[in-house]
Motif scaffolding. Structure first.
Motif, short mmCIF file in Angstrom:
data_model
loop_
_atom_site.label_atom_id
_atom_site.label_comp_id
_atom_site.label_asym_id
_atom_site.label_seq_id
_atom_site.Cartn_x
_atom_site.Cartn_y
_atom_site.Cartn_z
N ASP A 15 0.79 -1.21 0.00
CA ASP A 15 0.00 0.00 0.00
C ASP A 15 0.83 1.27 0.00
N THR A 16 2.10 1.19 0.38
CA THR A 16 2.91 2.39 0.44
C THR A 16 3.66 2.64 -0.87
N ALA A 17 3.37 1.87 -1.91
CA ALA A 17 4.03 2.06 -3.21
C ALA A 17 3.62 3.41 -3.78
N PRO A 18 4.54 4.12 -4.47
CA PRO A 18 4.22 5.43 -5.01
C PRO A 18 3.13 5.36 -6.09
N GLU A 19 2.35 6.42 -6.17
CA GLU A 19 1.29 6.52 -7.17
C GLU A 19 1.91 6.94 -8.50
N GLN A 20 1.54 6.24 -9.57
CA GLN A 20 2.11 6.52 -10.88
C GLN A 20 0.98 6.58 -11.90
N GLN A 21 0.92 7.68 -12.65
CA GLN A 21 -0.07 7.84 -13.72
C GLN A 21 0.65 7.95 -15.04
N LYS A 22 0.20 7.19 -16.03
CA LYS A 22 0.82 7.23 -17.35
C LYS A 22 0.14 8.28 -18.21
N GLU A 23 0.90 8.87 -19.10
CA GLU A 23 0.42 9.88 -20.04
C GLU A 23 0.36 9.26 -21.44
N ASP A 24 -0.06 10.06 -22.41
CA ASP A 24 -0.10 9.60 -23.80
C ASP A 24 1.31 9.36 -24.32
N ALA A 25 1.44 8.36 -25.16
CA ALA A 25 2.73 7.99 -25.74
C ALA A 25 3.19 9.04 -26.74
N GLN A 26 4.51 9.20 -26.82
CA GLN A 26 5.13 10.07 -27.81
C GLN A 26 6.15 9.25 -28.59
N GLU A 27 6.22 9.48 -29.88
CA GLU A 27 7.17 8.80 -30.76
C GLU A 27 8.45 9.63 -30.85
N TYR A 28 9.61 8.96 -30.75
CA TYR A 28 10.89 9.65 -30.92
C TYR A 28 11.91 8.67 -31.47
N LYS A 29 12.35 8.91 -32.71
CA LYS A 29 13.38 8.10 -33.37
C LYS A 29 13.08 6.60 -33.33
N GLY A 30 11.83 6.23 -33.51
CA GLY A 30 11.44 4.83 -33.52
C GLY A 30 11.14 4.26 -32.15
N PHE A 31 11.33 5.05 -31.10
CA PHE A 31 11.02 4.64 -29.74
C PHE A 31 9.69 5.24 -29.33
N GLU A 32 9.03 4.59 -28.40
CA GLU A 32 7.81 5.13 -27.82
C GLU A 32 8.12 5.54 -26.38
N ILE A 33 7.78 6.77 -26.05
CA ILE A 33 8.00 7.30 -24.70
C ILE A 33 6.64 7.52 -24.06
N VAL A 34 6.43 6.91 -22.90
CA VAL A 34 5.19 7.14 -22.14
C VAL A 34 5.58 7.74 -20.80
N PRO A 35 5.45 9.08 -20.67
CA PRO A 35 5.76 9.69 -19.38
C PRO A 35 4.86 9.10 -18.29
N ALA A 36 5.43 8.80 -17.14
CA ALA A 36 4.68 8.21 -16.02
C ALA A 36 5.21 8.78 -14.71
N PRO A 37 4.98 10.08 -14.47
CA PRO A 37 5.50 10.69 -13.24
C PRO A 37 4.97 9.98 -11.99
N ILE A 38 5.83 9.85 -11.00
CA ILE A 38 5.47 9.17 -9.77
C ILE A 38 5.24 10.22 -8.68
N LYS A 39 4.05 10.26 -8.14
CA LYS A 39 3.73 11.23 -7.08
C LYS A 39 4.39 10.79 -5.78
N GLU A 40 5.16 11.70 -5.21
CA GLU A 40 5.82 11.45 -3.92
C GLU A 40 5.58 12.67 -3.05
N GLY A 41 4.64 12.54 -2.14
CA GLY A 41 4.26 13.68 -1.31
C GLY A 41 3.62 14.75 -2.17
N SER A 42 4.17 15.95 -2.14
CA SER A 42 3.63 17.04 -2.95
C SER A 42 4.43 17.25 -4.24
#
Length: 96
Positions: A15-42
């Motif tokens: 239950d104490t694992a950090p909260e992580q929300q994924k965003e829309d994927a972005q294409e870059y040089k054949g790679f897919e990047i999905v930002p997924a910032p992890i909420k830690e406190g504020s």
């Protein structure tokens, strides 16, 4: 929460694992990047999933950095910038 219970949460995925929300994927040089910032406190930790390929050939790398950013949108911008630099530096070697 004590130090030991905090460490236990990091490794157990409890239950104490950090909260992580994924965003829309972005294409870059054949790679897919999905930002997924992890909420830690504020704040938010710079994190993303970098992938390449399809089906059985698909490879993924969990990109997590020590940077903590106060705003979620700013964290996403910094995450995308850092993942692009990481891809530029390592290319396909980031999966090894």
């Amino acid at each position: 929460m004590g130090i030991l219970s905090g460490l236990k949460g990091l490794f157990s995925g409890g239950d104490t694992a950090p909260e992580q929300q994924k965003e829309d994927a972005q294409e870059y040089k054949g790679f897919e990047i999905v930002p997924a910032p992890i909420k830690e406190g504020s704040q938010f930790r710079v994190a993303a999933i970098i992938s390449k390929g399809e089906g059985e050939d698909r490879k993924e790398h969990n990109f997590i950095r020590s940077d903590l950013i106060p705003g979620r949108d700013e964290c996403i911008e910094i995450t995308v910038r850092k993942t692009k630099l990481f891809i530029d530096q390592l290319g396909d070697n980031l999966f090894h």
